[in-house]
Write a protein that holds these residues in place. Structure first.
Motif, PDB file in Angstrom:
ATOM      1  N   ASP A 118     127.331   4.689 -41.071  1.00 52.85           N
ATOM      2  CA  ASP A 118     126.154   5.148 -40.920  1.00 52.85           C
ATOM      3  C   ASP A 118     125.598   6.088 -41.793  1.00 52.85           C
ATOM      4  N   LEU A 119     125.036   6.910 -40.093  1.00 56.23           N
ATOM      5  CA  LEU A 119     124.145   7.664 -40.019  1.00 56.23           C
ATOM      6  C   LEU A 119     125.103   9.331 -40.219  1.00 56.23           C
TER       7      LEU A 119
ATOM      8  N   GLU B 207     118.347  -1.022 -35.860  1.00 56.86           N
ATOM      9  CA  GLU B 207     117.984   0.500 -36.008  1.00 56.86           C
ATOM     10  C   GLU B 207     116.581   0.352 -36.506  1.00 56.86           C
TER      11      GLU B 207
ATOM     12  N   ARG C 203     126.748   9.539 -43.275  1.00 53.75           N
ATOM     13  CA  ARG C 203     126.696   8.837 -44.208  1.00 53.75           C
ATOM     14  C   ARG C 203     125.176   9.892 -44.398  1.00 53.75           C
ATOM     15  N   ARG C 204     124.105   9.155 -43.833  1.00 53.72           N
ATOM     16  CA  ARG C 204     123.181  10.064 -44.486  1.00 53.72           C
ATOM     17  C   ARG C 204     122.377  10.881 -43.859  1.00 53.72           C
ATOM     18  N   ASN C 205     124.006  11.996 -43.224  1.00 52.98           N
ATOM     19  CA  ASN C 205     123.337  12.712 -42.602  1.00 52.98           C
ATOM     20  C   ASN C 205     122.253  12.848 -41.434  1.00 52.98           C
ATOM     21  N   VAL C 206     122.142  11.998 -40.840  1.00 57.79           N
ATOM     22  CA  VAL C 206     121.187  12.018 -39.448  1.00 57.79           C
ATOM     23  C   VAL C 206     121.972  12.288 -38.332  1.00 57.79           C
TER      24      VAL C 206
ATOM     25  N   ARG D  98     114.195   2.224 -38.777  1.00 61.99           N
ATOM     26  CA  ARG D  98     113.066   3.575 -39.452  1.00 61.99           C
ATOM     27  C   ARG D  98     111.649   3.810 -39.549  1.00 61.99           C
TER      28      ARG D  98
ATOM     29  N   ASP E 132     109.782   9.404 -39.776  1.00 63.39           N
ATOM     30  CA  ASP E 132     110.659  10.531 -39.888  1.00 63.39           C
ATOM     31  C   ASP E 132     112.144  10.323 -38.213  1.00 63.39           C
TER      32      ASP E 132
END
Ligand SMILES: [Zn+2]
Ligand SMILES: [Zn+2]
Length: 274
Positions: free
Chosen positions: A54-55, A32, A57-60, A34, A37
């Motif tokens: 994980d995405l 990944e 959890r991060r609201n991605v 980042r 944005d």
């Protein structure tokens, strides 16, 4: 503005969870990045399963997924990438080696088909876009992000990616085989002055003569390329499942002693490139 790199899977060939593969990890290729944005995902090996959690959890709910190629170890995690089942999420899947072979959507659809997988691709309710580019194309996933691509020497073809953002450059160069006589001029040019090069270090130079034609390279060649191209750091990547923690520790020590910019990538390692 930095490029944040997280390794979610660093193995090649096949996942290898075992008590002897704890330190460096057993998941296959997935990285990944980042950038601003944007979430850029490189390859969808078994490591993408944990990335997906994980995405969530991060609201991605949006990301670009770039594939070096579509051998199993680079796509087999995708059916377990849970965000792809979310109707409110959207993902772009891009590959550069399949324009003459029916395209990447066909490969992803075939992977999730009777009788080898129970859930079809159509069960993924997110907005999935499949795009085929021609290796060598320059991609612009968002303002301020340029991704260059280049062809690699690998059975069925593979694509290298160079992510450029705000003066930083990270190169993802796997799977590829070198010629011991001549450094690959395409890679030398491609990785020039890069801040980080993630390179196919499946084998050692000692093992390589028995593996000619298998489409992979060595950590020693990675160091030779990075030094010649003035790259700053080398992440040894696509570790051979036969290289357990004891073997990887020796490889990493030797690599560091040869060139201080070298280190071995591990599952869940995070790097800030700035
Ligand atoms: Zn591979
Ligand atoms: Zn491959």
């Amino acid at each position: 503005m930095a490029i944040e790199v997280k390794f979610w899977g660093v193995r090649g060939s096949i996942a290898c969870p075992s008590p002897d593969h704890v330190v460096y990890g057993g998941n296959t290729s997935c990285i990944e990045m980042r950038v601003g944005d944007e979430i850029l995902i490189f390859d969808a090996g078994t490591g993408i399963r944990n990335l997906g959690k994980d995405l969530i959890r991060r609201n991605v709910t949006h990301a670009h997924i770039f594939l070096t190629h579509t051998h199993w170890d680079h796509i087999n995690g995708f059916p377990f990438f849970v965000p792809a089942y979310n109707p409110n999420a959207s993902f772009r899947v891009l590959a550069g080696h399949l324009t003459h072979q029916g395209g990447v959507e066909r490969v992803f659809s075939a992977q999730m088909a009777d009788p080898t997988f129970p859930v079809p691709l159509s069960a993924m309710q997110s907005k999935l876009t499949f795009e085929d580019f021609s290796v060598g194309d320059e991609l612009h996933p968002a303002d301020g992000i340029v991704i260059k691509t280049a062809p690699l020497r690998h059975p069925n073809g593979a694509t290298a990616f160079r992510v450029e953002h705000d003066g930083n450059a990270v190169c993802y160069v796997t799977d590829t085989e070198h010629d011991p006589e001549t450094p690959d001029p395409i890679i030398l040019d491609f990785i020039e002055d890069a801040d980080l090069v993630i390179y196919d270090c499946t084998y050692t130079d000692e093992e390589f003569p028995q593996k000619v034609g298998w489409g992979h390279s060595t950590w020693q060649e990675g160091i030779r390329l990075c030094r010649a191209a003035n790259a700053k750091q080398l992440a040894l990547f696509h570790h051979d499942p036969e290289h357990d923690d004891a073997a990887m520790t020796v490889i990493e020590q030797k690599a560091r002693a040869t060139w201080s910019g070298a280190f071995a990538a591990r599952d869940e390692m995070v790097l800030h490139i700035e």
